[in-house]
Each structure stands twice: as C-alpha cells, then as structure tokens.
Design an enzyme around this catalytic site. Structure first.
Site, PDB file in Angstrom:
ATOM      1  N   ASN A   1      -8.685  11.074 -21.681  1.00 53.03           N
ATOM      2  CA  ASN A   1      -7.486  11.463 -22.428  1.00 53.03           C
ATOM      3  C   ASN A   1      -6.976  10.251 -23.209  1.00 53.03           C
ATOM      4  O   ASN A   1      -6.445   9.324 -22.624  1.00 53.03           O
ATOM      5  CB  ASN A   1      -6.436  11.958 -21.411  1.00 53.03           C
ATOM      6  CG  ASN A   1      -5.088  12.226 -22.036  1.00 53.03           C
ATOM      7  OD1 ASN A   1      -4.955  12.296 -23.263  1.00 53.03           O
ATOM      8  ND2 ASN A   1      -4.069  12.378 -21.189  1.00 53.03           N
ATOM      9  N   TRP A   2      -7.145  10.311 -24.520  1.00 51.13           N
ATOM     10  CA  TRP A   2      -6.763   9.149 -25.339  1.00 51.13           C
ATOM     11  C   TRP A   2      -5.262   9.065 -25.577  1.00 51.13           C
ATOM     12  O   TRP A   2      -4.775   8.072 -26.096  1.00 51.13           O
ATOM     13  CB  TRP A   2      -7.469   9.202 -26.699  1.00 51.13           C
ATOM     14  CG  TRP A   2      -8.960   9.209 -26.652  1.00 51.13           C
ATOM     15  CD1 TRP A   2      -9.777   9.168 -25.527  1.00 51.13           C
ATOM     16  CD2 TRP A   2      -9.853   9.266 -27.770  1.00 51.13           C
ATOM     17  NE1 TRP A   2     -11.091   9.200 -25.896  1.00 51.13           N
ATOM     18  CE2 TRP A   2     -11.167   9.256 -27.270  1.00 51.13           C
ATOM     19  CE3 TRP A   2      -9.652   9.338 -29.150  1.00 51.13           C
ATOM     20  CZ2 TRP A   2     -12.292   9.309 -28.100  1.00 51.13           C
ATOM     21  CZ3 TRP A   2     -10.769   9.392 -29.986  1.00 51.13           C
ATOM     22  CH2 TRP A   2     -12.072   9.374 -29.453  1.00 51.13           C
ATOM     23  N   LYS A   3      -4.556  10.127 -25.280  1.00 49.29           N
ATOM     24  CA  LYS A   3      -3.109  10.177 -25.534  1.00 49.29           C
ATOM     25  C   LYS A   3      -2.838   9.843 -27.011  1.00 49.29           C
ATOM     26  O   LYS A   3      -3.626  10.216 -27.871  1.00 49.29           O
ATOM     27  CB  LYS A   3      -2.362   9.257 -24.571  1.00 49.29           C
ATOM     28  CG  LYS A   3      -2.734   9.552 -23.110  1.00 49.29           C
ATOM     29  CD  LYS A   3      -1.880   8.855 -22.099  1.00 49.29           C
ATOM     30  CE  LYS A   3      -2.364   9.231 -20.702  1.00 49.29           C
ATOM     31  NZ  LYS A   3      -1.536   8.645 -19.646  1.00 49.29           N
TER      32      LYS A   3
ATOM     33  N   SER B   1      -4.637   6.106 -13.108  1.00 41.58           N
ATOM     34  CA  SER B   1      -5.140   4.737 -12.913  1.00 41.58           C
ATOM     35  C   SER B   1      -6.581   4.686 -12.422  1.00 41.58           C
ATOM     36  O   SER B   1      -6.927   3.916 -11.534  1.00 41.58           O
ATOM     37  CB  SER B   1      -4.213   3.955 -11.976  1.00 41.58           C
ATOM     38  OG  SER B   1      -2.940   3.815 -12.566  1.00 41.58           O
TER      39      SER B   1
ATOM     40  N   HIS C   1       0.255  18.401 -19.053  1.00 41.52           N
ATOM     41  CA  HIS C   1       0.180  16.997 -18.624  1.00 41.52           C
ATOM     42  C   HIS C   1       1.608  16.519 -18.320  1.00 41.52           C
ATOM     43  O   HIS C   1       2.554  16.931 -18.986  1.00 41.52           O
ATOM     44  CB  HIS C   1      -0.449  16.154 -19.731  1.00 41.52           C
ATOM     45  CG  HIS C   1      -0.726  14.745 -19.301  1.00 41.52           C
ATOM     46  ND1 HIS C   1       0.265  13.799 -19.206  1.00 41.52           N
ATOM     47  CD2 HIS C   1      -1.866  14.132 -18.903  1.00 41.52           C
ATOM     48  CE1 HIS C   1      -0.261  12.660 -18.785  1.00 41.52           C
ATOM     49  NE2 HIS C   1      -1.554  12.839 -18.589  1.00 41.52           N
TER      50      HIS C   1
ATOM     51  N   GLU D   1      -2.647  15.000 -10.843  1.00 34.70           N
ATOM     52  CA  GLU D   1      -2.247  13.705 -11.390  1.00 34.70           C
ATOM     53  C   GLU D   1      -0.862  13.333 -10.865  1.00 34.70           C
ATOM     54  O   GLU D   1       0.156  13.705 -11.477  1.00 34.70           O
ATOM     55  CB  GLU D   1      -2.201  13.769 -12.918  1.00 34.70           C
ATOM     56  CG  GLU D   1      -3.553  13.953 -13.554  1.00 34.70           C
ATOM     57  CD  GLU D   1      -3.591  13.289 -14.917  1.00 34.70           C
ATOM     58  OE1 GLU D   1      -4.478  12.448 -15.120  1.00 34.70           O
ATOM     59  OE2 GLU D   1      -2.738  13.587 -15.763  1.00 34.70           O
TER      60      GLU D   1
ATOM     61  N   GLY E   1      -7.175   8.018 -18.341  1.00 35.45           N
ATOM     62  CA  GLY E   1      -6.332   7.671 -19.481  1.00 35.45           C
ATOM     63  C   GLY E   1      -6.775   6.363 -20.101  1.00 35.45           C
ATOM     64  O   GLY E   1      -7.777   6.301 -20.826  1.00 35.45           O
TER      65      GLY E   1
ATOM     66  N   GLU F   1       3.180  14.012 -19.063  1.00 42.71           N
ATOM     67  CA  GLU F   1       3.902  13.456 -20.210  1.00 42.71           C
ATOM     68  C   GLU F   1       4.464  14.565 -21.093  1.00 42.71           C
ATOM     69  O   GLU F   1       5.520  14.414 -21.704  1.00 42.71           O
ATOM     70  CB  GLU F   1       2.979  12.503 -20.992  1.00 42.71           C
ATOM     71  CG  GLU F   1       2.742  11.215 -20.194  1.00 42.71           C
ATOM     72  CD  GLU F   1       1.418  10.536 -20.449  1.00 42.71           C
ATOM     73  OE1 GLU F   1       0.756  10.836 -21.462  1.00 42.71           O
ATOM     74  OE2 GLU F   1       1.018   9.689 -19.613  1.00 42.71           O
TER      75      GLU F   1
ATOM     76  N   GLY G   1      -0.836   5.526 -15.375  1.00 46.35           N
ATOM     77  CA  GLY G   1      -0.511   4.348 -16.185  1.00 46.35           C
ATOM     78  C   GLY G   1       0.156   3.222 -15.414  1.00 46.35           C
ATOM     79  O   GLY G   1       0.740   2.318 -16.004  1.00 46.35           O
TER      80      GLY G   1
HETATM   81  P1  PGA Z   1      -4.177   6.569 -16.737  1.00 46.80           P
HETATM   82  O1  PGA Z   1      -3.737   8.009 -17.292  1.00 46.80           O
HETATM   83  O2  PGA Z   1      -5.638   6.655 -16.400  1.00 46.80           O
HETATM   84  O3  PGA Z   1      -3.900   5.621 -17.860  1.00 46.80           O
HETATM   85  O4  PGA Z   1      -3.349   6.303 -15.519  1.00 46.80           O
HETATM   86  C1  PGA Z   1      -4.220   9.175 -16.698  1.00 46.80           C
HETATM   87  C2  PGA Z   1      -3.688  10.407 -17.389  1.00 46.80           C
HETATM   88  O5  PGA Z   1      -2.503  10.450 -17.734  1.00 46.80           O
HETATM   89  O6  PGA Z   1      -4.429  11.386 -17.614  1.00 46.80           O
END
Ligand code: PGA
Length: 268
Positions: A11-13, A218, A101, A173, A239, A103, A179
């Site tokens: 997931n590149w966000k 993470s 997600h 998640e 991520g 976010e 993150g």
């Molecule tokens: P991260 O993000 O690997 O940077 O913790 C994971 C995600 O939000 O899918």
C-alpha cells in the site's frame, strides 16, 4: 497446514506520482525476475492516478503482479464529484481494493456502515474488497480488541450476505502498529486473525476456511517471515516498506521462502 495462497500487498498510500510509480514497478519487476516468489500473490496498491501507468508496465513487462486500489466509491455512478467507481477500476485492470483502511476511517470519517456499503460496491463492480479492521491503542489497552473486530467484521459480513469467500479478503491492521515501527508479535497477529476467522464462520460457515486474512502494521523484510507463521495469517499488507522496490521484494521473498520451507503449502 493451509491451502490458502498467501497475498503480499504493498500500500503506497499518498506516495509516488505516476512517473515515480513507473520507475518503481519497473525496478520491482527486474528484482522479481531473479527470485522465486511464484507461490505468493503479489499486489501493488498505488494512488488512483498511477494505476493506468502501472498497469501498462505490468502488461508490457508481463509481470506477475496484481493491481490494487486504495479506496473506491460506495456508489456505482452518478453525481458524486471526486469519486471513482469499482467498475472504472476493474476496467483499468484493478482486481482488488482496500476498503476501510484505518486512515480512511480516521481522516475521512468512514464508519462501519460506509465500509460495509463500500465493500458491497467493490463486489458489484467485480473487485475483491480487502476489508481492513483493527483496534486502537486505547481499545487494546482496555481489552476490547475482540469486540472491536467483531463489530467491524460483523458490519461487513452482515451486508455481504452469501459472499463467495474467495472474492473477499480481510486485513487485520492494529492501528497502534501502523507506521509506528512496532509490529504486533506473531502471537498477537495469529490470535487476532484466528479470532477473525471464527467470526467469519458465523456468516460464511465452512467457507471461512477459504477466506484469506492478512496482517498489516510495521511489516518489513526482517519480520515478514515470523508474521506469516501463525496458521491463520495468510499474508501481509505492507505500507512504508513497499515504497522501495528492494523493500517490497524483500518482504515477498521472505514470505515465499517461509511458505516453501514450512508445512504450509498453497493450493493454487
Ligand atoms: P506500515 O503501514 O507498514 O507503514 O505500518 C501498513 C498499512 O497501513 O497498511
């Protein structure tokens, strides 16, 4: 032993514009050619505006990569300025989409009901929804993790009556792990995913054994293998480590090695 084929999704966000995306996927393709990751379903999940360019690279280079989107409209079409429909994504070669997600839930106010309607819209448009669930740090501390997961997954499965478990994915998640550099332990990831599968049984019956449940938060090449060892963890949602070709290839390689060297043998 599982016959569920593992998925590793990057997931590149809100990172990498379409030019950077082309470089990234081209390099990823070169790295993957020298590796044996055939046992893993690898998915890249770029921002919407990158999808067309990334899909062209995948096609031209014949890469064994699936294309995912980070979000999709709950609406099929109409006067919804700024939205992108599942059918539009499917037409571009997208096969899977993240839904709910954390976010999106936090910054864009997606509640459980909206997540459920969005998952239904994804299915209608021919996409596989990857429904993201997970508890916050506070919820974890007060012991309500299982309750939160039941509420989040229940809302979706209640809406998707009779869904084919092969056409759905779940990603566990925990918000405190996203993150932060602090992943869940394999034990915690394993027990949360096992709990999710039990919950899924209430709606899917025996079909729940076909549902793929991923862990995210993470994840990097260093902890990927241990995180897919628990029997109910069927892959990883990655991520920041997916933002470099080396990082994502590292996770893919670790998962592929792990499945090859343990009793877990994917089915197709
Ligand atoms: P991260 O993000 O690997 O940077 O913790 C994971 C995600 O939000 O899918």
């Amino acid at each position: 032993v599982t016959d569920r084929r593992p998925i590793v999704a990057g997931n590149w966000k809100l990172h990498l514009d379409h030019v950077e995306a082309v470089h990234h996927v081209t390099e990823l393709g070169m790295r993957l050619r020298t590796m044996d990751v055939a046992g893993v379903d690898a998915v890249v999940v770029p921002p919407f505006i990158d999808l067309r360019s990334v899909s062209s690279v995948i096609e031209a280079e014949k890469l064994d990569l699936a294309l995912g989107a980070q979000h999709v409209s709950e609406f099929d079409q109409g006067a919804y300025t700024g939205e992108v429909s599942a059918a539009m994504l499917a037409r571009l070669g997208v096969t899977i989409v993240l839904v709910g997600h954390s976010e999106r839930r936090t910054h864009f106010h997606m509640d459980d009901a909206t997540v459920a309607r969005t998952a239904a819209a994804a299915l209608r448009g021919g996409l596989i929804p990857m429904v993201c669930v997970g508890e916050s740090e506070v919820e974890r501390a007060d012991g309500s993790t299982e309750e939160v997961l039941a509420r989040q997954l229940g809302a979706v499965l209640g809406e998707l009556d009779g869904v084919d478990p092969d056409r759905l994915c779940v990603a566990y998640e925990p918000i405190w792990a996203i993150g932060t550099g602090t992943a869940a332990t394999p034990e915690d990831a394993g027990s949360a995913c096992a709990h999710l599968r039990k919950l899924a049984e209430q709606h899917l019956g025996e079909g729940a054994s076909r549902l793929r449940i991923l862990y995210g938060g993470s994840v990097g090449a260093d902890n990927a293998a241990e995180l897919v060892l628990p029997p109910d963890v069927d892959g990883l949602l990655v991520g920041s480590a997916s933002l470099t070709a080396a990082g994502f290839a590292g996770v893919l390689g670790a998962v592929a090695d792990c499945y090859r060297s343990t009793r877990r043998s994917p089915r197709r």
